[in-house]
Design a protein around this motif. Structure first.
Motif, PDB file in Angstrom:
ATOM      1  N   CYS A 453       0.840  -1.192   0.000  1.00 53.10           N
ATOM      2  CA  CYS A 453       0.000   0.000   0.000  1.00 53.10           C
ATOM      3  C   CYS A 453       0.879   1.248   0.000  1.00 53.10           C
ATOM      4  O   CYS A 453       2.109   1.155   0.062  1.00 53.10           O
ATOM      5  CB  CYS A 453      -0.935   0.009   1.214  1.00 53.10           C
ATOM      6  SG  CYS A 453      -0.021   0.122   2.777  1.00 53.10           S
ATOM      7  N   VAL A 455       0.779   5.188   2.012  1.00 53.43           N
ATOM      8  CA  VAL A 455       0.085   6.009   3.010  1.00 53.43           C
ATOM      9  C   VAL A 455       0.534   7.460   2.850  1.00 53.43           C
ATOM     10  O   VAL A 455       1.691   7.736   2.523  1.00 53.43           O
ATOM     11  CB  VAL A 455       0.349   5.504   4.445  1.00 53.43           C
ATOM     12  CG1 VAL A 455      -0.325   4.177   4.681  1.00 53.43           C
ATOM     13  CG2 VAL A 455       1.838   5.394   4.733  1.00 53.43           C
ATOM     14  N   ARG A 466      -4.408   9.343   4.635  1.00 49.02           N
ATOM     15  CA  ARG A 466      -5.164   8.250   4.004  1.00 49.02           C
ATOM     16  C   ARG A 466      -4.223   7.116   3.603  1.00 49.02           C
ATOM     17  O   ARG A 466      -3.036   7.338   3.349  1.00 49.02           O
ATOM     18  CB  ARG A 466      -5.893   8.762   2.753  1.00 49.02           C
ATOM     19  CG  ARG A 466      -7.162   7.973   2.379  1.00 49.02           C
ATOM     20  CD  ARG A 466      -8.232   8.193   3.408  1.00 49.02           C
ATOM     21  NE  ARG A 466      -9.465   7.492   3.088  1.00 49.02           N
ATOM     22  CZ  ARG A 466     -10.382   7.174   3.980  1.00 49.02           C
ATOM     23  NH1 ARG A 466     -10.210   7.491   5.247  1.00 49.02           N
ATOM     24  NH2 ARG A 466     -11.483   6.547   3.638  1.00 49.02           N
ATOM     25  N   LYS A 467      -4.781   5.930   3.574  1.00 50.72           N
ATOM     26  CA  LYS A 467      -4.065   4.759   3.073  1.00 50.72           C
ATOM     27  C   LYS A 467      -4.761   4.280   1.803  1.00 50.72           C
ATOM     28  O   LYS A 467      -5.984   4.185   1.757  1.00 50.72           O
ATOM     29  CB  LYS A 467      -4.087   3.649   4.122  1.00 50.72           C
ATOM     30  CG  LYS A 467      -3.522   2.320   3.641  1.00 50.72           C
ATOM     31  CD  LYS A 467      -3.695   1.245   4.716  1.00 50.72           C
ATOM     32  CE  LYS A 467      -3.313  -0.125   4.191  1.00 50.72           C
ATOM     33  NZ  LYS A 467      -3.555  -1.186   5.188  1.00 50.72           N
ATOM     34  N   ASP A 469      -4.629   1.177  -1.153  1.00 51.66           N
ATOM     35  CA  ASP A 469      -4.107  -0.185  -1.333  1.00 51.66           C
ATOM     36  C   ASP A 469      -3.575  -0.435  -2.734  1.00 51.66           C
ATOM     37  O   ASP A 469      -4.050  -1.322  -3.463  1.00 51.66           O
ATOM     38  CB  ASP A 469      -5.194  -1.213  -0.989  1.00 51.66           C
ATOM     39  CG  ASP A 469      -5.548  -1.173   0.481  1.00 51.66           C
ATOM     40  OD1 ASP A 469      -4.638  -0.933   1.290  1.00 51.66           O
ATOM     41  OD2 ASP A 469      -6.735  -1.348   0.813  1.00 51.66           O
ATOM     42  N   SER A 512      -9.443  10.499  11.788  1.00 53.38           N
ATOM     43  CA  SER A 512      -9.282   9.233  12.508  1.00 53.38           C
ATOM     44  C   SER A 512      -7.822   8.810  12.462  1.00 53.38           C
ATOM     45  O   SER A 512      -7.193   8.844  11.403  1.00 53.38           O
ATOM     46  CB  SER A 512     -10.160   8.151  11.871  1.00 53.38           C
ATOM     47  OG  SER A 512      -9.771   6.869  12.303  1.00 53.38           O
ATOM     48  N   GLU A 514      -6.746   5.865  12.684  1.00 51.86           N
ATOM     49  CA  GLU A 514      -6.622   4.610  11.929  1.00 51.86           C
ATOM     50  C   GLU A 514      -6.988   4.785  10.461  1.00 51.86           C
ATOM     51  O   GLU A 514      -6.353   4.208   9.580  1.00 51.86           O
ATOM     52  CB  GLU A 514      -7.534   3.521  12.521  1.00 51.86           C
ATOM     53  CG  GLU A 514      -7.107   3.009  13.872  1.00 51.86           C
ATOM     54  CD  GLU A 514      -7.509   3.961  14.994  1.00 51.86           C
ATOM     55  OE1 GLU A 514      -8.464   4.749  14.779  1.00 51.86           O
ATOM     56  OE2 GLU A 514      -6.863   3.932  16.055  1.00 51.86           O
ATOM     57  N   GLU A 515      -8.032   5.593  10.173  1.00 53.29           N
ATOM     58  CA  GLU A 515      -8.537   5.721   8.811  1.00 53.29           C
ATOM     59  C   GLU A 515      -8.069   7.003   8.109  1.00 53.29           C
ATOM     60  O   GLU A 515      -8.160   7.106   6.897  1.00 53.29           O
ATOM     61  CB  GLU A 515     -10.070   5.691   8.818  1.00 53.29           C
ATOM     62  CG  GLU A 515     -10.677   4.404   9.327  1.00 53.29           C
ATOM     63  CD  GLU A 515     -10.367   3.234   8.427  1.00 53.29           C
ATOM     64  OE1 GLU A 515     -10.251   3.443   7.199  1.00 53.29           O
ATOM     65  OE2 GLU A 515     -10.217   2.111   8.945  1.00 53.29           O
ATOM     66  N   GLY A 516      -7.620   7.990   8.872  1.00 53.14           N
ATOM     67  CA  GLY A 516      -7.208   9.252   8.264  1.00 53.14           C
ATOM     68  C   GLY A 516      -8.388  10.178   8.054  1.00 53.14           C
ATOM     69  O   GLY A 516      -9.344  10.191   8.835  1.00 53.14           O
ATOM     70  N   GLU A 518     -11.585  11.214   5.976  1.00 52.59           N
ATOM     71  CA  GLU A 518     -12.588  10.698   5.039  1.00 52.59           C
ATOM     72  C   GLU A 518     -12.755  11.663   3.869  1.00 52.59           C
ATOM     73  O   GLU A 518     -12.897  12.865   4.049  1.00 52.59           O
ATOM     74  CB  GLU A 518     -13.931  10.535   5.778  1.00 52.59           C
ATOM     75  CG  GLU A 518     -15.023   9.892   4.929  1.00 52.59           C
ATOM     76  CD  GLU A 518     -14.780   8.424   4.682  1.00 52.59           C
ATOM     77  OE1 GLU A 518     -15.197   7.940   3.614  1.00 52.59           O
ATOM     78  OE2 GLU A 518     -14.146   7.769   5.545  1.00 52.59           O
TER      79      GLU A 518
END
Length: 867
Positions: A453, A455, A466-467, A469, A512, A514-516, A518
């Motif tokens: 991925c 990031v 954001r990540k 994939d 977030s 974990e999620e960055g 949105e």
């Protein structure tokens, strides 16, 4: 730190013992001279054998390409030198050159000269322009002469290696050696000159298992490299990388650093003894000849170490440790003044900036062009771009510039530690949610590549954004920071970056961990191509691909600007010059014209800013209007494309798609007289006619069918509309065009049976004419039967005699007289044509038996007259 050198095997070909290899500088070929007397040419890209030559029955110990003559030359144990044309495969020359085994041949880099070295302890100079005359013999060694090498910096001198443990340096024209270098304890097998201009070095390998580096000016041994376990058979300085390579009978090939003399890598492919090494000047290929075959390796990347500042047009690139610069500003005027074509090498005034402490493996300008970074050997040094003054340095596996601040950048120190710097001062340590950080990409935000991925992080706060994939090999940002292109191996992804949303989320702490953030990125397009190098210009992405094409991608559409003759790498685009610049592996710079106004227009269209696009359009030269129109068409703006294009073919196609029949008709009327009868023009008329017919525009459909000679279409049109006059004209036209079927049907529908019969007779269809007459015009039968008999007699007289003539055998034709009476009645009334609306009633008449009706009428008249 160790040299970061990716080694990739391109070819491993098993064969008999390979005594010598040579790499073609242009084609992807390696030449292998074998102990069994054969010479093979392998294609290391496809892994296939291109050609094979049976040279002799004894070992071939040396073979060399001579590209300027399309030759390769061999030397073998039968004491002969042979010359072959590798394209035609013919033998050009063969002659006996020595009185003992020939060990090596060396081709002069510019002159028509060849030197051979042999076991008779002599070297001979041959001139192929003088019918291969031996122009000089060099003697002085006391044992076999194993190898000779020309000095690339002084092609009038060469060195020789001998089993008498000495290396001698000679000059062409001088019978005695200039000097000798002695220091090896056993026989010297191989030598090579250092290719760069900064060191007067000579490399040697010997049976004492050592490699020595000599300074041929001071005649001193600079360094001795130990490590091989058997005789060293071949040595070579790499022409581009800071390495030297040695091959030995111990089966290994060792790579050494030319600055530190540190052993970097040892290669062993299990193919027994390594006999020969060969490199190319403009590519990072290494060929190795083993006991059991040939191996070709790619060492590192072949992309030139170069960078161009898009603001000032200043180009910076490296020549080994030297950094040179050239200005591309004002090049457009020079291109016009000197009539330099697109893709032609540009004459640049090169200036030396100085040398770097590390060997450059990459160089890159920062966002405003004031600084450059040079990376290599796990280190980086930041210099001022004008004078190459040292600004900052450090250790890093990877380095990337920020797209925002002058002195902002990031480094990857280890697989788990990434640091950002602000104004050249350490700012943040990034802890990426990855098992290992494998690469860095700069731009609007910081991108860290993982194993599966990528990031993204904010430059100012180090916040995780954001990540995604995918595993990109490169990341490109446009100047506004709105668009980001992730270059992956097979597909590229264009993402839209919402900077405002990210800034708001960071300020409000609404992201977030974990999620960055949105909605930070949105997938806009996919580019299904293998991008090699590229750059954004507005919302247009210019790039080169693996198929050697210069393309650009805008609004989801890919367009080809040109096909490149060789592998090229993009430097960048200069808006003031309206040109995109590329560089090849040999550091030749070329340019192609790409109008900024066109790119700005397309950017405006992609952004749905039609008003801005209309303002830009007048500044675009008419010569580019057709390409602009094709782009508008691809974006679904066909009405606008029709108004812009100057290409009649495109204008015609657009007119049909938009249903503008009158415009299409006018275009066809303007076609030059010489092109009116071409297949393409006829096809256009037919397409317009079909469209007119489908829309109910019958007059236009008739015009098109007449113009295209579409007799079948006219027949359909006239029969559907009941146009008798049209059918008459069509009958004449179809006859002239040789369309006899259409002519026949037209005449038949008009009741012109005599002309139908005549048409059948003219086309050799006499039997059909006879039967048509029997049915519709019996009075014509006798004369047709006569002609039928005459024609049939040529095939079978018996069959001809079997035909019955109604004049001779009226008994065989019952009611013939009645049929003739019906015929006369038909002739009198055939010009009276009924309207199509009468068909329901008239159709009933087809069921009448006319002969029976005539008989009944005659009988009725006889009954009235009888009393």
């Amino acid at each position: 730190m160790p040299l970061r050198l990716e080694i990739k095997k391109k070819l491993q070909a098993r064969s008999d013992r390979v005594k010598c290899v040579d790499v073609h500088p242009v084609e992807p070929w390696v030449l292998s001279a074998m102990y069994n007397g054969k010479v093979c040419i392998w294609d290391y890209e496809t892994g296939t054998m291109v050609k094979s030559f049976d040279v002799c029955e004894l070992p071939v110990r040396s073979a060399k390409f001579v590209v300027r003559k399309q030759w390769f030359i061999t030397a073998s144990d039968d004491m002969h030198i042979r010359v072959y044309n590798y394209n035609t495969m013919e033998k050009v020359k063969e002659f006996e050159a020595h009185s003992d085994y020939i060990r090596y041949i060396e081709v002069h880099p510019t002159m028509p000269l060849l030197i051979s070295a042999a076991d008779d302890m002599s070297m001979k100079l041959w001139n192929w322009d003088k019918s291969w005359e031996c122009t000089q013999v060099f003697e002085g060694h006391l044992h076999y002469v194993m190898m000779i090498k020309f000095n690339a910096k002084d092609t009038n001198s060469f060195a020789s290696a001998s089993l008498d443990r000495s290396i001698k340096v000679w000059s062409l024209g001088a019978p005695q050696p200039n000097f000798s270098l002695e220091g090896h304890e056993r026989g010297v097998n191989c030598i090579d000159y250092y290719p760069g201009g900064d060191k007067p070095y000579l490399l040697s390998g010997a049976d004492d298992k050592t490699v020595k580096i000599w300074d041929y000016q001071t005649k001193a041994c600079v360094q001795t490299l130990d490590g091989h376990a058997n005789n060293v058979c071949s040595v070579v300085f790499h022409p581009r990388l800071p390495i030297l390579i040695s091959g030995s009978e111990d089966g290994t090939v060792r790579i050494w650093h030319t600055t530190t003399y540190r052993a970097e890598t040892t290669l062993n492919y299990g193919m027994e003894r390594a006999w020969s090494l060969a490199c190319t000047r403009d590519a990072n290929k290494l060929a190795i000849g083993y006991d059991e075959g040939t191996v070709v390796l790619k060492l590192g990347h072949e992309m030139p170490v170069a960078s161009m500042d898009n603001h000032t047009g200043k180009l910076v690139y490296s020549l080994n440790n030297e950094i040179v610069t050239a200005s591309l500003k004002g090049i457009a005027e020079k291109v016009v003044a000197e009539d330099i074509s697109d893709g032609e090498r540009l004459p640049l005034a090169v200036k030396d900036l100085g040398s770097t402490e590390i060997y450059p493996q990459s160089v890159k300008h920062n966002c405003n062009g004031r600084f450059i970074v040079v990376c290599g050997d796990g280190e980086y040094i930041i210099y001022t771009s004008q004078a190459l003054r040292n600004k900052e340095f450090g250790s890093a596996l990877d380095f990337c510039w920020s797209g925002l601040g002058t002195g902002d950048y990031a480094v990857r120190e280890t697989i788990s530690r990434v640091k950002t710097f602000k104004n050249f001062k350490e700012h943040k340590t990034i802890k990426a949610p990855l098992s290992s950080a494998e690469g860095l990409f700069g731009g609007q935000v910081l991108a860290i590549k993982g194993s599966d991925c990528v990031v993204f992080f904010d430059w100012s706060e180090g916040v995780f954004i954001r990540k995604i994939d995918v595993v990109p090999t490169d990341v490109h940002w446009n100047e506004s920071g709105e668009l980001c292109l992730l270059v992956c191996e097979e597909t590229c992804y264009v993402l839209k970056y919402d900077a405002a949303a990210v800034t708001s989320a960071i300020e409000n702490n609404s992201f977030s961990a974990e999620e960055g953030v949105e909605g930070a990125f949105e997938l806009v397009h996919e580019l299904n191509d293998q991008v090699k190098t590229g750059e954004w210009v507005g919302d247009c992405f210019l790039y080169t691909n693996n198929s050697n094409r210069l393309n650009y991608f805008v609004g989801g559409e890919t367009m080809t600007l040109c096909h490149l003759d060789q592998e090229m790498y993009m430097l960048g685009y200069l808006p003031k010059e309206d040109r995109v610049f590329l560089i090849d592996k040999a550091l030749n710079v070329v340019s192609y014209k790409v109008l900024l106004s066109v790119l700005e227009f397309q950017t405006a269209v992609v952004r749905d800013d039609i008003e801005a696009a209309n303002e830009i359009l007048p500044s675009i030269p008419e010569s580019e209007h057709n390409s602009v129109a094709r782009f508008l068409e691809s974006q679904g703006l066909k009405e606008e494309a029709l108004g812009v294009t100057k290409d009649p073919d495109q204008k015609f196609d657009l007119s049909l798609e938009l249903g503008k029949l009158d415009v299409a008709y006018e275009i066809l009327l303007q076609i030059p007289e010489a092109d009116k009868d071409t297949t393409d023009t006829q096809s256009k008329w037919k397409r317009l006619g079909d469209l007119a017919l489908s829309t109910g525009d019958l007059p236009r459909a008739e015009q098109c069918a007449e113009a295209s000679g579409d007799t079948a279409g006219l027949l359909l049109l006239y029969t559907c509309t009941g146009n008798a006059e049209g059918a008459k004209k069509l009958a004449v036209q179809a006859k002239e065009l040789g369309k006899t079927n259409v002519a026949f049907i037209s005449l038949f529908l008009l009741g012109r049976i005599e002309e139908c019969i005549e048409l059948l007779m003219q086309t050799g269809r006499i039997p059909e004419a006879a039967f048509l007459a029997r049915t519709y015009m019996p009075s014509e039968m006798p004369q047709i039967v006569i002609k039928w008999k005459a024609d049939l007699t040529k095939v079978s007289e018996r069959a001809a005699q079997a035909l019955a003539d109604p004049a001779e055998y009226p008994n065989l034709f019952p009611d013939l007289d009645w049929a003739v009476m019906v015929e006369q009645h038909f002739k009198k009334n055939r010009d009276t044509l009924l309207d199509a609306s009468s068909y329901p009633e008239a159709a009933k008449d087809l069921e009448f038996d006319l002969i029976d009706i005539f008989k009944q009428q005659a009988a009725a008249q006889g009954a009235v007259a009888e009393p």
